[in-house]
Design an enzyme around this catalytic site. Structure first.
Site, PDB file in Angstrom:
ATOM      1  N   LYS A  52      30.911  37.489  43.054  1.00  0.00           N
ATOM      2  CA  LYS A  52      31.841  36.360  43.148  1.00  0.00           C
ATOM      3  C   LYS A  52      31.539  35.351  42.043  1.00  0.00           C
ATOM      4  O   LYS A  52      32.443  34.842  41.383  1.00  0.00           O
ATOM      5  CB  LYS A  52      31.722  35.683  44.533  1.00  0.00           C
ATOM      6  CG  LYS A  52      32.383  36.471  45.633  1.00  0.00           C
ATOM      7  CD  LYS A  52      32.003  35.978  47.026  1.00  0.00           C
ATOM      8  CE  LYS A  52      32.614  36.909  48.073  1.00  0.00           C
ATOM      9  NZ  LYS A  52      32.171  36.611  49.446  1.00  0.00           N
ATOM     10  N   GLN A  96      28.934  32.526  52.900  1.00  0.00           N
ATOM     11  CA  GLN A  96      28.902  33.989  52.969  1.00  0.00           C
ATOM     12  C   GLN A  96      28.502  34.449  54.374  1.00  0.00           C
ATOM     13  O   GLN A  96      27.490  34.017  54.918  1.00  0.00           O
ATOM     14  CB  GLN A  96      27.908  34.533  51.922  1.00  0.00           C
ATOM     15  CG  GLN A  96      27.833  36.038  51.858  1.00  0.00           C
ATOM     16  CD  GLN A  96      29.139  36.690  51.408  1.00  0.00           C
ATOM     17  OE1 GLN A  96      29.775  36.236  50.462  1.00  0.00           O
ATOM     18  NE2 GLN A  96      29.535  37.745  52.093  1.00  0.00           N
ATOM     19  N   ASP A 119      38.244  30.866  52.165  1.00  0.00           N
ATOM     20  CA  ASP A 119      38.276  32.111  52.942  1.00  0.00           C
ATOM     21  C   ASP A 119      39.452  32.135  53.920  1.00  0.00           C
ATOM     22  O   ASP A 119      39.764  33.182  54.482  1.00  0.00           O
ATOM     23  CB  ASP A 119      36.965  32.262  53.734  1.00  0.00           C
ATOM     24  CG  ASP A 119      36.008  33.250  53.088  1.00  0.00           C
ATOM     25  OD1 ASP A 119      36.474  34.068  52.273  1.00  0.00           O
ATOM     26  OD2 ASP A 119      34.813  33.207  53.422  1.00  0.00           O
TER      27      ASP A 119
END
Ligand code: NAP
Length: 281
Positions: A52, A96, A119
């Site tokens: 990422k 995460q 997200d």
């Protein structure tokens, strides 16, 4: 059969985003910033976060990774998120997953400012997506959606079958295809006859976590099949779709690896840029 090349599509999307970042920098004299919080040292999470960060840098975003040991106090994480919420250099925040057991995942998700929730897991974004309002959309289903649209720009009236009802994949996928006027059936572990459901589908999205669950004779000729699954097996990484069999029937199919995976990260960058743009209004 069209082999849907997720790597190529993701590279095209990243190139477009890179150009957009250049234009945003010229307009606002700053670039979107993505901050990732990584807790613990699980290898897959470390690899995801590294990828990422690399992709974010590639398209010109400002990227930062904050690392904590896996015994970190939950309050320290929540306070850091609150601090990032008020930091104007940070456009997007991602924590995460999975998290260590002592940290309340939902509390973490709900602490992130919904406007920085890249997200798309915050209940406000989930609600906005299902109500058809502007929202951050979870990256994997967004990537699947873009791949499907590339093959079939007009989805109106198509019958879609989603396998799996997770908050991460199945449910947001359903909302995205409903918005495109598909007739959507969402299936799960208690679905009585999955094969019969799939045989009705113009579009199948498999997000289950069972190696090669979807067989060749489950798929109607000319169906678009999107394989979200990533399963470690003796013969390597395979998806939720029996690739060799299904490729004989389907009109288009994503490979694993090289299908949905690369699009997920590209969509994270896209979401970060969208959050930045909304914050400038
Ligand atoms: P999850 O949270 O475990 O959900 C799996 C879903 O599949 C559940 O809704 C479950 O039903 C359903 N299911 C289980 N067995 C089934 C069966 N026999 N028939 C029909 N449905 C069944 O999984 P997830 O997080 O959505 O992930 C799914 C897969 O995608 C995994 O392989 C994961 O590694 C992969 N993934 C890939 C990416 C990517 O970037 N490519 C990103 C995220 C995840 P119930 O609700 O009834 O239990």
């Amino acid at each position: 059969m069209i082999l849907i090349d997720g790597k190529k599509e993701a590279a095209l999307l990243r190139a477009k985003l890179k150009e957009e970042v250049i234009n945003l920098k010229a307009k606002y004299n700053k670039v979107p910033g993505l901050t990732v919080i990584l807790i613990g040292n699980l290898t897959p999470s470390q690899i995801y976060v590294r990828n990422k960060e690399k992709s974010a840098n590639e398209v010109g975003l400002k990227s930062e990774v904050i690392k904590y040991p896996d015994n970190i106090d939950e309050n320290i994480v929540l306070e850091k998120i609150k601090e990032l919420n008020t930091n104007t250099a940070v456009s997007g925040i991602l924590v995460q997953l999975p998290l260590p057991k002592h940290i309340d995942k939902q509390k973490v998700i709900e602490t992130i400012d919904p406007l920085k929730d890249v997200d798309g897991f915050h209940p406000m974004n989930v609600g906005n997506l299902s109500s058809g309002y502007q929202s951050s959309v979870p990256c994997t289903p967004l990537g699947c959606y873009l791949l499907i649209k590339k093959i079939e720009p007009d989805l109106s009236g198509k019958k879609a079958v989603i396998i799996g009802r997770s908050n991460l994949n199945g449910k947001p996928m359903t909302q995205l295809l409903l918005k495109e006027n598909c007739t959507v059936t969402i299936t799960h572990s208690k679905t009585r006859n999955l094969k019969a459901e799939c045989l009705e589908a113009d579009i199948i999205v498999a997000a289950v976590g069972i190696p090669e669950l979807v067989k060749g004779d489950w798929v109607k000729k000319d169906a678009i099949v999107i394989d979200v699954g990533i399963n470690k097996t003796d013969k390597g990484i395979v998806g939720d779709v029996a690739f060799d069999e299904v490729s004989k029937n389907a009109k288009a199919l994503t490979p694993v690896p090289g299908g949905v995976g690369p699009m997920t990260i590209a969509c994270l960058l896209k979401n970060t840029i969208e959050c930045f743009k909304r914050s400038q209004i």
